[in-house]
Write a protein that holds these residues in place. Structure first.
Motif: not given
Ligand code: PMP
Ligand code: GLN
Length: 418
Positions: A248-254, A299-305, A212-227
């Motif tokens: 938690g990380k995308s919405w400042n709601a950990t 629009r929060f996610v884009a502004e937060n990034r 299996w491949v188990l992913t952990d993408e909690v920083y998915e919205q916080l890519v500053l360089e690249g995609t």
């Protein structure tokens, strides 16, 4: 009182996460320890990745609305249908990952999603492979599942970024035939973002080992360089991928602990069979509120990034002014990793204490996220992770303190020697 040691699992889990002290007692996690160090010394706490800015008002309003609308009892075991639909929609919209709501399971943060998935999918005695440094929940959950963990280091690269040791990855897969491979992308603490080609390589290795491949993408919205590329969109056989992420990380709601698993319905059911006896269900009204956000009405996610990017620049510029130390330019996430080995023979814990006492700066020693004696442990021996997700005032104060450290080191290059 009955003998607590006659049951061994709790101790083994803490041991796997490196929490057993020399006298056998259980220590605090490194996050709690470093928060206490910052409080004791009056330092800026750049340790735990807990945002210093708040969740958006529209999210809080949506939660209040959901509570007033009566969503205050148990949610269904799989999660509120609105939430399952919203996760499927968000994945399709943001990452072109086709997801049916029946594949989605609500969890109490990514932590429960990861632990339940590991317990459900790792056979006793099975091997789990992950990249190191790694989040402390992985070794603990693998131990609970009766598996054994093998790791491949993500190392500083001469181009200033980071890269997994791919040759070693191929060797370890061939030698250990893992049952499961955990891929944390973007990676904590390095900010390394796995490219599509990297993920194809992992997918091919997983197919060869029938893992299996188990992913952990909690920083998915916080890519500053690249995609961000979700592994499920790059791996040839997405049915072997179990996707995990959280809000938690995308919405400042950990503190809300809103997470999810995405897997084929049969696999999702297996993971749910474990999850239902960990929490059964949680966060009823918060699921409804987060569903409204994931549907894309804010629009929060884009502004937060953008705001995080600005804070990263302030902190990293100051870290890079310190002569003789190397601070990474993060491609994603919350952290820069700063290597002090050019300035001292002290290890990261000792440097962190010294910087707390004398310069009011506290981070997370990276060896705490590594396994004793590993290649990663050695490579990050004198590296400290600093979070830039703190409030702008804290980031500014920390930047000023790093510049003071730089000025003091110009006067006395031996300042950190002992
Ligand atoms: N994985 C990684 C890599 C993390 O940094 C964290 C901490 N946020 C988690 C998982 C846990 O996420 P959650 O708070 O949603 O349980
Ligand atoms: N994931 C966050 C970090 O890496 C917080 C982890 C925690 O407190 N368990 O700092």
């Amino acid at each position: 009182m009955p003998e607590v040691m006659r049951a061994e699992l709790w101790h083994a889990m803490a041991d796997a996460a490196g929490l057993i002290r020399a006298d056998g007692s259980i220590g605090e996690t490194v996050y709690g320890e470093m928060t206490a160090l910052a409080a004791r010394t009056g330092a800026v706490n750049l340790g735990q990745g807990a945002p210093g800015t708040d969740a958006p008002p529209e999210l809080i309003e949506a939660a209040a609305d959901a509570m007033r609308a009566g969503f205050n009892q148990y949610a269904p075991g799989q999660g509120h249908p609105q939430f399952l639909r919203a996760v499927a929609e968000q994945r399709r919209r943001d990452f072109s990952q086709p997801v049916d709501p029946d594949q989605v399971l609500f969890t109490c943060g990514a932590t429960e999603a990861l632990t339940a998935s590991i317990l459900a999918l790792v056979p006793r005695g099975g091997t789990v492979l992950t990249f190191e440094p790694c989040y402390d929940a992985y070794p603990a959950a693998v131990t609970a599942a009766g598996g054994s963990l093998v790791t491949v280091p993500v190392l500083p690269h001469p181009d200033g970024g980071f890269a997994p040791d791919w040759d070693l990855f191929d060797e370890v897969v061939a030698a250990t035939h893992p049952s499961l491979i955990i891929v944390n992308t973007p990676h904590n603490p390095t900010g390394f973002v796995f490219a599509a080609g990297d993920l194809e390589r992992i997918g091919a290795a997983a197919a060869a080992a029938d893992a299996w491949v188990l992913t952990d993408e909690v920083y998915e919205q916080l890519v500053l360089e690249g995609t961000h590329v979700p592994p499920a969109t790059a791996i040839a056989d997405p049915s072997r991928v179990v996707t995990v992420s959280s809000a938690g990380k995308s919405w400042n709601a950990t503190g809300w602990k809103i997470g999810w698993v995405i897997a084929d319905p049969e696999v999702r059911e297996a993971i749910q069979a474990v999850k239902q006896f960990l929490t059964f269900t949680s966060g009823g009204p918060l699921q409804i509120a987060m569903a409204a956000m994931l549907e894309g009405r804010s629009r929060f996610v884009a502004e937060n990034r953008a705001s995080l990017q600005a804070r990263a620049e302030v902190l990293v510029d100051a870290c890079r002014s310190v002569p003789g130390a190397l601070a990474s330019i993060p491609a994603a996430g919350y952290f820069t990793v700063m290597d002090f080995s050019g300035l001292t023979d002290l290890d990261a814990f000792a440097v962190n204490e010294l910087l707390a006492e004398r310069f009011c700066l506290v981070g997370i020693p990276v060896p705490a996220l590594c396994r004793e004696g590993s290649a990663a442990h050695q490579a990050y021996r004198a590296s400290i992770r600093y979070s830039f997700c703190k409030s702008p005032a804290d980031v500014d104060r920390a930047a000023g303190l790093f510049r003071t450290l730089a000025a003091e080191l110009e006067k006395d290059p031996h300042l950190l020697r002992d």
